[in-house]
Design a protein around this motif. Structure first.
Motif, PDB file in Angstrom:
ATOM      1  N   ALA A 183       3.419 -11.177   5.386  1.00 44.05           N
ATOM      2  CA  ALA A 183       2.464 -12.075   6.034  1.00 44.05           C
ATOM      3  C   ALA A 183       1.226 -12.303   5.173  1.00 44.05           C
ATOM      4  N   GLY A 184       1.028 -11.463   4.166  1.00 39.97           N
ATOM      5  CA  GLY A 184      -0.128 -11.592   3.292  1.00 39.97           C
ATOM      6  C   GLY A 184      -0.069 -10.545   2.212  1.00 39.97           C
ATOM      7  N   PHE A 185      -0.970 -10.695   1.228  1.00 41.90           N
ATOM      8  CA  PHE A 185      -1.044  -9.692   0.168  1.00 41.90           C
ATOM      9  C   PHE A 185      -2.421  -9.708  -0.463  1.00 41.90           C
ATOM     10  N   ALA A 186      -2.758  -8.587  -1.078  1.00 41.56           N
ATOM     11  CA  ALA A 186      -3.981  -8.447  -1.866  1.00 41.56           C
ATOM     12  C   ALA A 186      -3.594  -7.767  -3.170  1.00 41.56           C
ATOM     13  N   TYR A 187      -4.223  -8.195  -4.255  1.00 40.93           N
ATOM     14  CA  TYR A 187      -3.931  -7.650  -5.582  1.00 40.93           C
ATOM     15  C   TYR A 187      -5.241  -7.217  -6.214  1.00 40.93           C
ATOM     16  N   LEU A 188      -5.340  -5.934  -6.538  1.00 34.21           N
ATOM     17  CA  LEU A 188      -6.559  -5.331  -7.059  1.00 34.21           C
ATOM     18  C   LEU A 188      -6.371  -4.932  -8.513  1.00 34.21           C
ATOM     19  N   TRP A 194       4.275 -13.061 -11.118  1.00 31.29           N
ATOM     20  CA  TRP A 194       4.382 -11.855 -10.296  1.00 31.29           C
ATOM     21  C   TRP A 194       5.432 -10.893 -10.834  1.00 31.29           C
ATOM     22  N   GLU A 195       6.508 -11.396 -11.365  1.00 27.95           N
ATOM     23  CA  GLU A 195       7.498 -10.500 -11.975  1.00 27.95           C
ATOM     24  C   GLU A 195       6.891  -9.764 -13.162  1.00 27.95           C
ATOM     25  N   LEU A 196       6.148 -10.485 -14.000  1.00 25.59           N
ATOM     26  CA  LEU A 196       5.491  -9.850 -15.148  1.00 25.59           C
ATOM     27  C   LEU A 196       4.437  -8.842 -14.705  1.00 25.59           C
ATOM     28  N   ARG A 197       3.582  -9.237 -13.784  1.00 24.10           N
ATOM     29  CA  ARG A 197       2.517  -8.342 -13.314  1.00 24.10           C
ATOM     30  C   ARG A 197       3.075  -7.052 -12.735  1.00 24.10           C
ATOM     31  N   LEU A 198       4.099  -7.190 -11.912  1.00 27.68           N
ATOM     32  CA  LEU A 198       4.585  -6.019 -11.177  1.00 27.68           C
ATOM     33  C   LEU A 198       5.514  -5.130 -11.992  1.00 27.68           C
ATOM     34  N   ALA A 199       6.015  -5.617 -13.122  1.00 30.19           N
ATOM     35  CA  ALA A 199       6.876  -4.810 -13.980  1.00 30.19           C
ATOM     36  C   ALA A 199       6.119  -4.212 -15.166  1.00 30.19           C
ATOM     37  N   ALA A 200       4.875  -4.620 -15.368  1.00 28.55           N
ATOM     38  CA  ALA A 200       4.119  -4.207 -16.556  1.00 28.55           C
ATOM     39  C   ALA A 200       3.713  -2.734 -16.490  1.00 28.55           C
ATOM     40  N   ASP A 201       3.583  -2.146 -17.677  1.00 28.65           N
ATOM     41  CA  ASP A 201       3.047  -0.791 -17.827  1.00 28.65           C
ATOM     42  C   ASP A 201       1.609  -0.931 -18.301  1.00 28.65           C
ATOM     43  N   MET A 245       0.001  -8.689  17.710  1.00 23.18           N
ATOM     44  CA  MET A 245       1.107  -8.259  16.882  1.00 23.18           C
ATOM     45  C   MET A 245       0.590  -7.230  15.872  1.00 23.18           C
ATOM     46  N   ILE A 246       1.396  -6.250  15.589  1.00 28.42           N
ATOM     47  CA  ILE A 246       1.006  -5.166  14.684  1.00 28.42           C
ATOM     48  C   ILE A 246       1.235  -5.594  13.235  1.00 28.42           C
ATOM     49  N   THR A 247       0.220  -5.331  12.414  1.00 27.02           N
ATOM     50  CA  THR A 247       0.322  -5.571  10.976  1.00 27.02           C
ATOM     51  C   THR A 247       0.480  -4.222  10.296  1.00 27.02           C
ATOM     52  N   VAL A 248       1.443  -4.127   9.406  1.00 23.58           N
ATOM     53  CA  VAL A 248       1.641  -2.937   8.590  1.00 23.58           C
ATOM     54  C   VAL A 248       1.180  -3.282   7.182  1.00 23.58           C
ATOM     55  N   ILE A 249       0.291  -2.458   6.634  1.00 25.85           N
ATOM     56  CA  ILE A 249      -0.155  -2.619   5.252  1.00 25.85           C
ATOM     57  C   ILE A 249       0.536  -1.539   4.434  1.00 25.85           C
ATOM     58  N   ARG A 250       1.225  -1.952   3.384  1.00 24.25           N
ATOM     59  CA  ARG A 250       1.962  -1.004   2.547  1.00 24.25           C
ATOM     60  C   ARG A 250       1.757  -1.362   1.077  1.00 24.25           C
ATOM     61  N   PRO A 251       1.998  -0.393   0.186  1.00 24.48           N
ATOM     62  CA  PRO A 251       1.958  -0.711  -1.244  1.00 24.48           C
ATOM     63  C   PRO A 251       3.118  -1.642  -1.597  1.00 24.48           C
ATOM     64  N   GLY A 252       2.860  -2.560  -2.500  1.00 22.09           N
ATOM     65  CA  GLY A 252       3.906  -3.454  -2.970  1.00 22.09           C
ATOM     66  C   GLY A 252       4.397  -3.022  -4.339  1.00 22.09           C
ATOM     67  N   ASP A 253       5.545  -3.559  -4.735  1.00 17.36           N
ATOM     68  CA  ASP A 253       6.093  -3.272  -6.059  1.00 17.36           C
ATOM     69  C   ASP A 253       6.925  -4.459  -6.521  1.00 17.36           C
ATOM     70  N   VAL A 254       7.634  -4.289  -7.621  1.00 12.01           N
ATOM     71  CA  VAL A 254       8.367  -5.381  -8.246  1.00 12.01           C
ATOM     72  C   VAL A 254       9.383  -6.019  -7.296  1.00 12.01           C
ATOM     73  N   ARG A 255       9.888  -5.266  -6.337  1.00 17.56           N
ATOM     74  CA  ARG A 255      10.843  -5.836  -5.374  1.00 17.56           C
ATOM     75  C   ARG A 255      10.204  -6.896  -4.492  1.00 17.56           C
ATOM     76  N   ASP A 256       8.869  -6.921  -4.433  1.00 19.89           N
ATOM     77  CA  ASP A 256       8.149  -7.890  -3.611  1.00 19.89           C
ATOM     78  C   ASP A 256       7.800  -9.173  -4.372  1.00 19.89           C
ATOM     79  N   ALA A 257       8.151  -9.251  -5.660  1.00 20.44           N
ATOM     80  CA  ALA A 257       7.725 -10.372  -6.502  1.00 20.44           C
ATOM     81  C   ALA A 257       8.103 -11.731  -5.909  1.00 20.44           C
ATOM     82  N   GLY A 258       9.323 -11.884  -5.453  1.00 22.56           N
ATOM     83  CA  GLY A 258       9.766 -13.168  -4.915  1.00 22.56           C
ATOM     84  C   GLY A 258       9.002 -13.577  -3.671  1.00 22.56           C
ATOM     85  N   ALA A 259       8.844 -12.649  -2.740  1.00 16.69           N
ATOM     86  CA  ALA A 259       8.132 -12.954  -1.496  1.00 16.69           C
ATOM     87  C   ALA A 259       6.660 -13.250  -1.765  1.00 16.69           C
TER      88      ALA A 259
END
Length: 180
Positions: A76-81, A49-56, A1-15
């Motif tokens: 399916a997964g995530f990494a946070y740097l 995650w909501e705080l992290r992804l909305a912060a400046d 199965m193909i995995t797509v890696i993309r940048p995440g943002d605040v819309r991804d907080a719930g998932a």
């Protein structure tokens, strides 16, 4: 199965929060105090995650990056740097949805994280902290070329501390490969 890696943002907080809580309950049962994995975990992860992804963060050199791994359109997964003041980059989270571990998603995320660090933070060392008792994760990091570079105590939400190791990957070239 193909995995797509993309940048995440605040819309991804719930998932991300849901996956994070599920991953903690699967990977950390028996390793952390039971109360840390209780009923409030999902709500706590959601708030974080909501705080992290909305912060400046005041500029790209200190702004964290969220990488999302998707399979069949689902997270399916995530990494946070997180760039650190000492010039290194902390891989603060690397989680794969329970039931999908062992299928290469974690390695794809780690490789994407190393490549992103090479592009955005040339010369920076990527590192993470892992519970000493998390032998499955330690084996994964060692297979992926991580070097144990320190040992210490980690402080977790709720105020408990547990022994952990630091693993590092040397500065990588533009393709994510170590400099020789």
């Amino acid at each position: 199965m193909i995995t797509v890696i993309r940048p995440g943002d605040v819309r991804d907080a719930g998932a991300v929060a849901g996956l994070h809580a599920d991953s903690w309950r699967t990977a950390y049962t028996g390793l952390v105090p039971e109360e840390a994995l209780g009923d409030g975990l999902a709500a706590e992860r959601r708030m974080i995650w909501e705080l992290r992804l909305a912060a400046d963060y005041g500029g790209p050199e200190y702004t964290p990056d969220l990488l999302i791994a998707e399979r069949a359109g689902a997270v399916a997964g995530f990494a946070y740097l997180v760039p650190q003041p000492d010039g290194r980059v902390l891989l603060d989270n690397l989680h794969v949805r329970p039931g999908l571990t062992g299928g290469g998603i974690g390695r794809e995320l780690l490789d994407a994280a190393r490549a992103l660090v090479a592009r955005r933070h040339p010369g920076a060392v990527l590192y993470l902290e892992v519970l000493r008792a998390n032998t499955r994760a330690i084996a994964f990091y060692e297979r992926a070329g991580g070097l144990r570079t320190a040992a210490g105590e980690g402080v977790f939400p709720g105020g408990f501390t547990l022994p952990e190791y630091e693993y590092s990957w040397p500065a990588a070239g533009p393709a994510g490969q170590p400099w020789s």
